[in-house]
Design an enzyme around this catalytic site. Structure first.
Site, PDB file in Angstrom:
ATOM      1  N   SER A 111       0.796  -1.233   0.000  1.00  0.00           N
ATOM      2  CA  SER A 111       0.000   0.000   0.000  1.00  0.00           C
ATOM      3  C   SER A 111       0.828   1.282   0.000  1.00  0.00           C
ATOM      4  CB  SER A 111      -0.961   0.005   1.188  1.00  0.00           C
ATOM      5  OG  SER A 111      -2.034  -0.872   0.957  1.00  0.00           O
ATOM      6  N   LYS A 114      -0.108   3.736  -2.605  1.00  0.00           N
ATOM      7  CA  LYS A 114      -1.138   4.765  -2.470  1.00  0.00           C
ATOM      8  C   LYS A 114      -0.547   6.165  -2.329  1.00  0.00           C
ATOM      9  CE  LYS A 114      -4.666   1.655  -0.551  1.00  0.00           C
ATOM     10  NZ  LYS A 114      -3.979   0.380  -0.269  1.00  0.00           N
ATOM     11  N   SER A 169      -6.129   3.219   4.386  1.00  0.00           N
ATOM     12  CA  SER A 169      -5.574   2.380   3.312  1.00  0.00           C
ATOM     13  C   SER A 169      -6.641   1.547   2.610  1.00  0.00           C
ATOM     14  CB  SER A 169      -4.456   1.476   3.853  1.00  0.00           C
ATOM     15  OG  SER A 169      -3.580   1.073   2.826  1.00  0.00           O
TER      16      SER A 169
END
Length: 334
Positions: A111, A114, A169
């Site tokens: 993640s 992101k 997230s």
């Protein structure tokens, strides 16, 4: 990026050739990654480059001073990480790499992806833009994947979406951002890879906007530093990663309010990990998948207010990740 590193590490180029390469780099950055942002809270030192506004020596010198550079491992006292990890610690005020381990080795970022998703969204859309979810948000089936529970027709602003993306997230929110700003997930991923090229982060390749397992989806620790530093130019990004929780409401396809009350996945903020001594963690992004292991990128500052970007990719457990990050930051300010 490697030729930039070699130049800044002392390769013998003529001034004219050096200047030509830099002008080419600035042209690509301007055409592929134009942006608009306010004065950064933590990165006010970032210079404003304008091609032709300085002579050759000044432009080259300013470009070098804006980057921490490294093309090899750098030790930091007796601090060490286990095999399989890659990491970097970057002193932003002094433009110095304090620690690097396999910093140019390709890794799955989970993640941490992101951060790039947020960066592209901030560069190409307005915070008050309304985003609407499609049926694609329900196609995330990877076990353990974090989601906010979006359904087709649900809507929220980009500002809300970025908070949920970076604090909690949520992978389904990543899909919604991508489709609304890029026209499709593939279109948005193309924008992500173009942005990476514009930043000189040429040793990474994105396949999706959330970081769930996908072949040929990778970054390096050094490229994550470049991406995170660019994202820090946006006040909104700085503010969001500093938040421990977030409360809002979005609207369902039936125009009914859906409450959101989330807490940060950052263990320093949740109290599950002890803060480093003599270092304040400003914020950052977490990432964990089976393929990527445990990943973390942070902005931190010492007692004098000097900022650092710290990144670890591929640690073996969440407890070890935070122990390693704490040890690395504390060693830097001994």
């Amino acid at each position: 990026r490697h030729w930039i590193v070699e130049i800044l590490s002392g390769v013998n180029f003529t001034k004219s050739k050096f200047f030509l390469i830099l002008c080419t780099a600035f042209f690509l950055m301007g055409t592929l990654g134009g942006c608009s942002y306010g004065t950064p809270q933590y990165l006010s030192y970032v210079p404003d480059f304008k091609a032709g506004s300085r002579d050759q020596e000044d432009v080259a010198d300013a470009f070098a001073k804006n980057l921490c550079v490294t093309n090899s491992d750098i030790t930091l006292g007796d601090f060490s990480l286990q095999d399989g990890c890659s990491a970097g610690l970057f002193d932003l005020n002094h433009r110095k790499t304090l620690y690097s381990l396999h910093v140019n080795e390709r890794k799955n970022p989970a993640s941490l992806t992101k951060v790039m998703t947020a960066l592209v969204a901030l560069k190409h859309a307005k915070l008050d833009q309304t985003l609407t979810a499609s049926t694609s948000v329900n196609l995330i089936t990877e076990e353990g994947a974090q989601k906010i529970g979006l359904r087709a027709g649900d809507s929220m602003t980009l500002d809300q979406a970025l908070h949920i993306l970076l604090i909690y997230s949520a992978n389904d929110v990543g899909i919604m951002i991508a489709e609304n700003i890029g026209g499709s997930v593939d279109g948005f991923v193309k924008m992500m890879n173009e942005e990476a090229l514009a930043l000189g982060a040429t040793n990474c390749h994105f396949q999706n906007p959330h970081g769930l397992q996908k072949d040929n989806h990778y970054v390096t620790a050094y490229d994550m530093y470049l991406i995170f530093q660019e994202a820090m130019k946006f006040d909104e990004f700085q503010q969001i990663i500093n938040m421990t929780s977030y409360t809002t409401q979005y609207y369902s396809s039936k125009k009914e309010a859906v409450a959101v009350d989330i807490k940060s996945t950052n263990r320093y903020f949740s109290g599950k990990a002890k803060m480093p001594s003599n270092i304040t963690v400003i914020g950052g992004k977490t990432g964990t998948t089976t393929a990527a292991g445990h990943c973390l990128i942070l902005l931190a500052k010492d007692t004098a207010g000097n900022p650092y970007i710290a990144v670890i990719l591929g640690d073996t457990s969440v407890d070890r990740l935070y122990n390693d990050m704490t040890a690395m930051l504390e060693k830097a300010v001994e």
